[in-house]
Write a protein that holds these residues in place. Structure first.
Motif, PDB file in Angstrom:
ATOM      1  N   GLY A  15       0.789  -1.230   0.000  1.00 29.80           N
ATOM      2  CA  GLY A  15       0.000   0.000   0.000  1.00 29.80           C
ATOM      3  C   GLY A  15       0.816   1.272   0.000  1.00 29.80           C
ATOM      4  O   GLY A  15       0.252   2.372  -0.120  1.00 29.80           O
ATOM      5  N   LEU A  16       2.135   1.147   0.143  1.00 26.46           N
ATOM      6  CA  LEU A  16       2.977   2.347   0.163  1.00 26.46           C
ATOM      7  C   LEU A  16       2.823   3.152  -1.114  1.00 26.46           C
ATOM      8  O   LEU A  16       2.751   2.598  -2.218  1.00 26.46           O
ATOM      9  CB  LEU A  16       4.451   1.958   0.325  1.00 26.46           C
ATOM     10  N   LEU A  17       2.772   4.467  -0.957  1.00 25.78           N
ATOM     11  CA  LEU A  17       2.792   5.384  -2.107  1.00 25.78           C
ATOM     12  C   LEU A  17       1.738   4.995  -3.144  1.00 25.78           C
ATOM     13  O   LEU A  17       2.015   4.886  -4.334  1.00 25.78           O
ATOM     14  CB  LEU A  17       4.185   5.411  -2.728  1.00 25.78           C
ATOM     15  N   ASN A  18       0.536   4.786  -2.654  1.00 21.30           N
ATOM     16  CA  ASN A  18      -0.604   4.452  -3.514  1.00 21.30           C
ATOM     17  C   ASN A  18      -0.370   3.195  -4.340  1.00 21.30           C
ATOM     18  O   ASN A  18      -0.787   3.099  -5.500  1.00 21.30           O
ATOM     19  CB  ASN A  18      -0.939   5.632  -4.431  1.00 21.30           C
ATOM     20  N   GLY A  19       0.307   2.247  -3.737  1.00 22.75           N
ATOM     21  CA  GLY A  19       0.475   0.957  -4.398  1.00 22.75           C
ATOM     22  C   GLY A  19       1.628   0.875  -5.363  1.00 22.75           C
ATOM     23  O   GLY A  19       1.645  -0.009  -6.234  1.00 22.75           O
ATOM     24  N   LYS A  20       2.622   1.738  -5.230  1.00 22.75           N
ATOM     25  CA  LYS A  20       3.753   1.721  -6.162  1.00 22.75           C
ATOM     26  C   LYS A  20       4.415   0.351  -6.208  1.00 22.75           C
ATOM     27  O   LYS A  20       4.852  -0.098  -7.274  1.00 22.75           O
ATOM     28  CB  LYS A  20       4.782   2.789  -5.769  1.00 22.75           C
ATOM     29  N   TRP A  21       4.498  -0.319  -5.045  1.00 18.18           N
ATOM     30  CA  TRP A  21       5.207  -1.597  -4.988  1.00 18.18           C
ATOM     31  C   TRP A  21       4.257  -2.775  -4.783  1.00 18.18           C
ATOM     32  O   TRP A  21       4.638  -3.816  -4.246  1.00 18.18           O
ATOM     33  CB  TRP A  21       6.263  -1.563  -3.880  1.00 18.18           C
ATOM     34  N   ASN A  22       3.024  -2.631  -5.254  1.00 22.29           N
ATOM     35  CA  ASN A  22       2.069  -3.720  -5.150  1.00 22.29           C
ATOM     36  C   ASN A  22       2.628  -4.987  -5.806  1.00 22.29           C
ATOM     37  O   ASN A  22       3.203  -4.915  -6.893  1.00 22.29           O
ATOM     38  CB  ASN A  22       0.750  -3.329  -5.815  1.00 22.29           C
ATOM     39  N   HIS A  23       2.477  -6.107  -5.135  1.00 20.05           N
ATOM     40  CA  HIS A  23       2.942  -7.449  -5.537  1.00 20.05           C
ATOM     41  C   HIS A  23       4.386  -7.743  -5.147  1.00 20.05           C
ATOM     42  O   HIS A  23       4.789  -8.903  -5.163  1.00 20.05           O
ATOM     43  CB  HIS A  23       2.808  -7.686  -7.055  1.00 20.05           C
ATOM     44  N   MET A  24       5.168  -6.735  -4.803  1.00 17.09           N
ATOM     45  CA  MET A  24       6.603  -6.972  -4.649  1.00 17.09           C
ATOM     46  C   MET A  24       6.937  -7.850  -3.439  1.00 17.09           C
ATOM     47  O   MET A  24       8.008  -8.441  -3.386  1.00 17.09           O
ATOM     48  CB  MET A  24       7.344  -5.636  -4.562  1.00 17.09           C
ATOM     49  N   MET A  25       6.029  -7.958  -2.475  1.00 17.92           N
ATOM     50  CA  MET A  25       6.261  -8.832  -1.324  1.00 17.92           C
ATOM     51  C   MET A  25       5.325 -10.042  -1.330  1.00 17.92           C
ATOM     52  O   MET A  25       4.988 -10.590  -0.280  1.00 17.92           O
ATOM     53  CB  MET A  25       6.081  -8.043  -0.017  1.00 17.92           C
ATOM     54  N   SER A  26       4.912 -10.471  -2.518  1.00 17.81           N
ATOM     55  CA  SER A  26       3.939 -11.559  -2.594  1.00 17.81           C
ATOM     56  C   SER A  26       4.576 -12.941  -2.627  1.00 17.81           C
ATOM     57  O   SER A  26       3.866 -13.941  -2.769  1.00 17.81           O
ATOM     58  CB  SER A  26       3.051 -11.372  -3.838  1.00 17.81           C
ATOM     59  N   GLN A  27       5.886 -13.010  -2.489  1.00 16.09           N
ATOM     60  CA  GLN A  27       6.560 -14.306  -2.492  1.00 16.09           C
ATOM     61  C   GLN A  27       6.120 -15.152  -1.299  1.00 16.09           C
ATOM     62  O   GLN A  27       6.167 -14.710  -0.158  1.00 16.09           O
ATOM     63  CB  GLN A  27       8.069 -14.114  -2.441  1.00 16.09           C
ATOM     64  N   THR A  28       5.677 -16.372  -1.570  1.00 14.85           N
ATOM     65  CA  THR A  28       5.332 -17.279  -0.467  1.00 14.85           C
ATOM     66  C   THR A  28       6.600 -17.684   0.286  1.00 14.85           C
ATOM     67  O   THR A  28       7.679 -17.797  -0.293  1.00 14.85           O
ATOM     68  CB  THR A  28       4.620 -18.528  -0.998  1.00 14.85           C
ATOM     69  N   HIS A  29       6.450 -17.908   1.595  1.00 11.82           N
ATOM     70  CA  HIS A  29       7.623 -18.193   2.417  1.00 11.82           C
ATOM     71  C   HIS A  29       7.304 -18.998   3.670  1.00 11.82           C
ATOM     72  O   HIS A  29       8.216 -19.325   4.430  1.00 11.82           O
ATOM     73  CB  HIS A  29       8.311 -16.894   2.828  1.00 11.82           C
ATOM     74  N   LEU A  30       6.049 -19.322   3.881  1.00  9.32           N
ATOM     75  CA  LEU A  30       5.643 -20.046   5.091  1.00  9.32           C
ATOM     76  C   LEU A  30       5.067 -21.408   4.716  1.00  9.32           C
ATOM     77  O   LEU A  30       4.196 -21.500   3.854  1.00  9.32           O
ATOM     78  CB  LEU A  30       4.593 -19.254   5.867  1.00  9.32           C
ATOM     79  N   GLY A  31       5.569 -22.439   5.368  1.00 14.08           N
ATOM     80  CA  GLY A  31       4.987 -23.760   5.165  1.00 14.08           C
ATOM     81  C   GLY A  31       5.645 -24.560   4.053  1.00 14.08           C
ATOM     82  O   GLY A  31       4.952 -25.246   3.293  1.00 14.08           O
ATOM     83  N   TYR A  32       6.962 -24.493   3.937  1.00  9.47           N
ATOM     84  CA  TYR A  32       7.657 -25.315   2.941  1.00  9.47           C
ATOM     85  C   TYR A  32       7.515 -26.802   3.278  1.00  9.47           C
ATOM     86  O   TYR A  32       7.651 -27.210   4.426  1.00  9.47           O
ATOM     87  CB  TYR A  32       9.143 -24.946   2.903  1.00  9.47           C
ATOM     88  N   PHE A  33       7.266 -27.608   2.231  1.00 13.32           N
ATOM     89  CA  PHE A  33       7.199 -29.057   2.394  1.00 13.32           C
ATOM     90  C   PHE A  33       8.396 -29.749   1.747  1.00 13.32           C
ATOM     91  O   PHE A  33       8.718 -30.878   2.076  1.00 13.32           O
ATOM     92  CB  PHE A  33       5.896 -29.601   1.804  1.00 13.32           C
ATOM     93  N   TYR A  34       9.015 -29.096   0.775  1.00 15.00           N
ATOM     94  CA  TYR A  34      10.256 -29.586   0.181  1.00 15.00           C
ATOM     95  C   TYR A  34      10.978 -28.363  -0.371  1.00 15.00           C
ATOM     96  O   TYR A  34      10.686 -27.227   0.039  1.00 15.00           O
ATOM     97  CB  TYR A  34       9.985 -30.663  -0.876  1.00 15.00           C
TER      98      TYR A  34
END
Length: 997
Positions: free
Chosen positions: A644-663
């Motif tokens: 949401g910073l700066l009206n969404g300038k960086w929308n999606h940039m932190m969308s990498q999944t990182h919780l719950g790895y199975f392999y």
């Protein structure tokens, strides 16, 4: 290469409030005799119209940025000069000096200025023909009728461009003004110091670049949203508009080389102007280790190729495909990747057919010669020895001397191989492909910033010393959130001579000052960056689990959370003091890594406590379950705040999944760690009072599988003994609820020397818990005795538990200096040696903040230095023990998972106690000749440490442990001596350091 005088002059000059990192300072915001812009007068920029287009483009950046800094738009004069041209058309303002920009051999401004100034003529001659060298300084009488000018002259186009951006950085423009929204620093006037030069010689590393990789989902989705015009249908718009932002960032960081995104895009096809735009900016283009001849693979091959990706089976089609790539790149500055890997970043031939690969390279060289109509040796080429390709080299495959050999790390920051003595005279030289981002075994590393500067400073320092300095390129994934790591990587590559291992704090402080412009806050921000980088680098987030940090031994998990909580508190304080304009940048660069890192750590540690408490019949089980769920949801809140910073300038940039790895591969959706719950209205069978003690997973009263081997009818608990030399001078008993019934409790000791910090309390609800600390009044314990004290805890409901503790009053001989055993352990941080002895001018050196604990030590980098066991530089550690096992002790050395970079010389160390014969230890096995990493690699690299254990004769008493260097590159951070079998409990970081007297 670099002018010592320029650095000396900068040291003598007054420091401005903003610094350019990695170089001297020529500008001031306080009045000097040379004003570039004043309160009333805008700057004037002179540039020859014949100069490089990229220099003109950078000059426009100079104009635009100076307007933002000063509020006054500079005037650009495009000047065409010749021998018959008068200088009368150069209208220099009387109260300011012009900024004169030019490239040697391209700009007549340089020629005319050199004719007018003998000093400048000599300096221009000194950089002529050099790679990316430059001059930036005040020059008197640079031309007829011009009293003085601030010249920015380069030996080539990038030499000039770097001079422009260095000027802007000094003026208050961060390289990250767009990519991290660092505000411009406003100054009404800018002056130049007289008699100070900001000249720079050739950079330490010739090609300095990044690889945009593994770019989905974050970068890809961001690009689709922000740059959705002018590209090939059905593919993300990695077009010239997006890449222009990357090119400019690279130049501002003094980088020059790019491997473009590859998995969902094709740089040369998706936008036909991509390659032209790169060259226009001044960026050298290449392709990754698996994309030969400047063609995207697999995207372009899937679109334009025909037949199999197999040289023997499809030679004609592959040759045409590669020829078209070379033709397309021929007009531009490029480095051509040689070799061939299979599709999908896999080996091209599972049998390792060297003959096949050599025929491929020979054909590629012929294509290059034919397209350029000259010897291939004159065209820059690179062979990347990645994964199995290094195995080809180890089994004898070679390429022509003019080809750059690009050695690699293990994808986790440990360089696999460096040039041997007979490889350092190759005309093509060597380089390093490094990773901040990685997809693969043992686990992806794509989220967060888990890179500690001391580690890659040391590894890249080895590369430079061993001559691997033609290319340094780093896999940065989505670019964000690796800004700080990338910034230092390029700063160091630009000039390795000014950033030693002891200057990293100076770098962080200079970085913080440049980005946030606060002399008072910069030290705190720098410290926050150092601390969160250190905590994050202990383990990749993707590898976290609920028992990684011990929940019971050495108070490890709570200590780690204490570090994170202190970071969050400090960061919140800084954030509250920064002006609003700095908040987006501060959140991205500092605060987000801290709160996201803390939250993820808490998520897993609380999940561990949840499972532990359930086994102990504690109602706090549900409290921890609630905390895990809250942290899991907060992870999304933090992500959304970033987006949401700066009206969404960086929308999606932190969308990498990182919780719950199975392999190893990323989860398709974040998932929460497993939790359990206990019934809210039920009371534990033994009653509502639950007692747990330090260093045990058991719980009392009642039965518990962790109380004793049989799990029932177990004796009362005891806590570990205390000695005057225990690193933690108390032990604890925890009192908590085993159901909804509130109760009160009392605690009493049966001896006067056993002190309790509280003797009564209440547990008002199911989530409540209290800790009683047990300590010793040593003045009341006879020296040399080991009495036992007993604490009795009673509830008002009639429950009662006794807990015993021994006060073991040990002493050491008068005059002893060193570490003292406690609880069967001597734990030593390797930085804290008693003595250090150099051999042949080489000594051990401390690497601050390297590793998982305080620091590490390593023999100073000295090319090809090696010693027989016991003959090398030595560190000595004096220690005192009270126990042994039949006269023996075991010593465990915690070392970094560094690899054997020198062929034929494995990384080893030698260790001895007292004057006994040193034992040689090789922590990391050798790689196979097929290029496979050692069998233990996937375990030790995940933990960022190798533990190697040796046995030594040592009866109780005073001893000296000796750690001998045998090979350059060995790094170790902790030594743990065990005198009683089984005394060292599991912990991720190892036992806390022993007391040193």
């Amino acid at each position: 290469m670099w002018s010592p005088l320029s650095i000396l002059f900068a040291a003598l000059a007054p420091l401005p409030s903003v610094l350019a990192l990695g170089g001297p300072t020529c500008l001031s915001f306080k009045s000097t005799q040379y004003a570039i812009t004043t309160n009333s007068q805008a700057a004037t920029i002179w540039i020859d119209s014949s100069d490089w287009p990229g220099v003109h483009r950078a000059a426009i950046d100079l104009q635009n940025d100076l307007e933002k800094v000063t509020g006054k738009r500079p005037v650009i004069l495009n000047v065409t000069m010749s021998a018959t041209t008068s200088n009368s058309n150069l209208d220099a303002a009387s109260n300011t000096i012009p900024i004169i920009i030019g490239t040697v051999g391209k700009s007549n401004l340089v020629s005319f200025a050199s004719q007018s100034s003998t000093t400048l003529k000599n300096k221009v001659a000194a950089i002529q023909g050099k790679w990316e060298a430059g001059i930036s300084e005040v020059v008197k009488n640079p031309m007829a009728g011009v009293t003085a000018g601030y010249v920015i002259f380069g030996s080539d186009k990038r030499g000039t461009i770097y001079g422009i951006y260095d000027f802007l950085e000094q003026a208050g423009v961060s390289p990250w003004y767009w990519w991290s929204d660092v505000p411009y620093k406003n100054h009404s006037a800018i002056y130049a110091f007289p008699n100070v030069t900001c000249s720079h010689g050739e950079p330490s590393v010739k090609y300095r670049g990044i690889f945009i990789n593994d770019e989905q989902p974050a970068l890809t989705d961001w690009v689709i949203e922000k740059f959705s015009n002018g590209t090939v249908a059905n593919r993300p718009p990695f077009n010239r508009f997006m890449y222009s932002k990357v090119f400019e960032l690279l130049l501002r960081l003094k980088a020059n080389y790019l491997w473009p995104a590859m998995w969902n895009s094709a740089f040369g096809v998706d936008d036909p102007l991509n390659q032209f735009t790169a060259d226009y900016y001044g960026i050298v283009m290449g392709t990754s280790h698996q994309e030969p001849m400047l063609r995207s693979s697999p995207v372009e091959w899937n679109q334009f190729g025909s037949g199999q990706w197999n040289w023997d089976a499809n030679q004609a089609n592959l040759a045409k495909f590669w020829t078209d790539g070379v033709k397309r790149g021929a007009p531009y500055e490029s480095i051509y990747t040689l070799g061939m890997r299979g599709t999908g970043d896999l080996p091209v031939d599972e049998t390792g057919n060297i003959d096949l690969l050599q025929r491929v390279v020979a054909a590629q060289r012929d294509i290059i010669s034919n397209v350029f109509n000259k010897s291939a040796s004159t065209v820059p080429q690179m062979w990347c020895l990645y994964k199995e390709v290094q195995g080809y080299y180890q089994r004898g495959m070679r390429v022509p001397d003019d080809v750059i050999l690009l050695w690699t790390d293990d994808n986790w920051g440990n360089i696999r191989r460096l040039p041997a003595h007979d490889e350092r005279n190759r005309t093509g030289g060597a380089g390093v492909y490094y990773h901040f981002d990685y997809v693969g075994s043992p686990r992806d590393n794509k989220w967060g910033s888990a890179h500690n500067l001391p580690k890659f400073h040391h590894q890249l320092g080895l590369a430079k010393k061993y001559g691997a300095d033609k290319i340094w390129i780093v896999n940065v994934g989505d670019i964000k959130p690796h800004e700080i790591s990338l910034d230092f990587f390029m700063t160091y590559a630009w000039n390795t001579t000014i950033w030693s291992k002891d200057d990293l704090d100076k770098y962080r402080k200079s970085w913080a000052l440049r980005e946030f412009g606060s002399d008072s806050l910069a030290p705190t921000i720098a410290d926050l960056v150092k601390r969160f980088s250190h905590l994050n680098s202990r383990a990749k987030v993707e590898l976290y689990n609920s028992t990684m940090y011990s929940l019971t031994s050495y108070r490890e998990a709570e200590g780690v959370m204490g570090e994170w909580d202190a970071l969050v508190s400090s960061s919140n304080q800084v954030s509250s003091q920064l002006p609003a304009v700095y908040q987006p940048a501060y959140f991205q660069l500092v605060h987000h890594p801290i709160i996201a890192g803390r939250n993820t750590q808490a998520l897993y540690i609380d999940a561990g406590y949840n499972q532990l408490y359930a086994s102990q019949a504690r109602s706090q089980t549900n409290q921890k379950a609630d905390a895990v769920e809250a942290n899991f949801e907060y992870d999304e809140d933090i992500r959304d705040q970033y987006h949401g910073l700066l009206n969404g300038k960086w929308n999606h940039m932190m969308s990498q999944t990182h919780l719950g790895y199975f392999y190893w591969q990323q989860p398709m959706l974040n998932s929460m760690p497993s939790i359990t719950r206990v019934q809210k209205r039920q009371t534990a069978l033994p009653g509502p009072m639950r007692i747990t003690v330090e260093d045990s997973k058991g719980a009392w009263p009642g039965d518990n599988s962790n109380q004793c081997s049989q799990g029932y009818n177990c004796p009362p608990p005891n806590v570990p003994a205390l000695t005057p030399y225990s690193p933690i001078q108390n032990r604890y008993i925890e009192i908590s609820a085993g159901g909804p019934t509130p109760y009160t409790w009392t605690a009493s000791s049966n001896v006067g020397w056993l002190k309790l910090n509280q003797t009564s309390g209440s547990i008002p609800d199911a989530y409540a818990g209290q800790r009683v600390l047990l300590s010793v009044n040593w003045s009341a314990v006879p020296v040399g005795t080991s009495p036992t004290g007993v604490v009795t805890i009673k509830s008002n409901g009639g429950q009662s538990v006794t807990v015993s503790m021994i006060a073991d009053y040990k002493t050491v001989p008068s005059g002893f200096s060193g570490f003292v055993e406690s609880g069967g352990i001597v734990s030593i941080q390797t930085e804290h040696y008693s003595r250090s002895t150099a051999v042949g001018g080489v000594s051990w050196e401390v690497l601050p903040q390297y590793g998982r604990n305080l620091s590490a030590v390593s023999p100073a980098i000295s090319v090809d230095a090696r010693w027989a066991p016991g003959a090398g530089p030595v560190l000595e550690y004096d220690f005192y023990t009270y126990n042994s096992v039949n006269g023996n002790i075991t010593v465990t050395v915690y070392s970094a998972p560094t690899l054997n970079t020198a062929p034929g010389y494995p990384i080893t160390y030698a260790i001895a106690v007292d004057n006994n014969t040193p034992i040689t230890v090789q922590p990391m096995p050798l790689e196979t000749d097929r290029g496979d990493l050692p069998s233990i690699w996937s375990v030790v690299v995940a933990e960022e440490v190798i533990r190697t254990t040796t046995s030594h004769k040592a009866a109780p008493g005073k001893h000296t442990l000796k750690l001998f260097a045998t090979e350059i590159g060995f790094v170790t951070e902790k030594i743990v001596i065990e005198t009683v079998s089984g005394s060292v409990a599991y912990s991720y970081l190892g036992p806390p350091e022993s007391v040193k007297v």
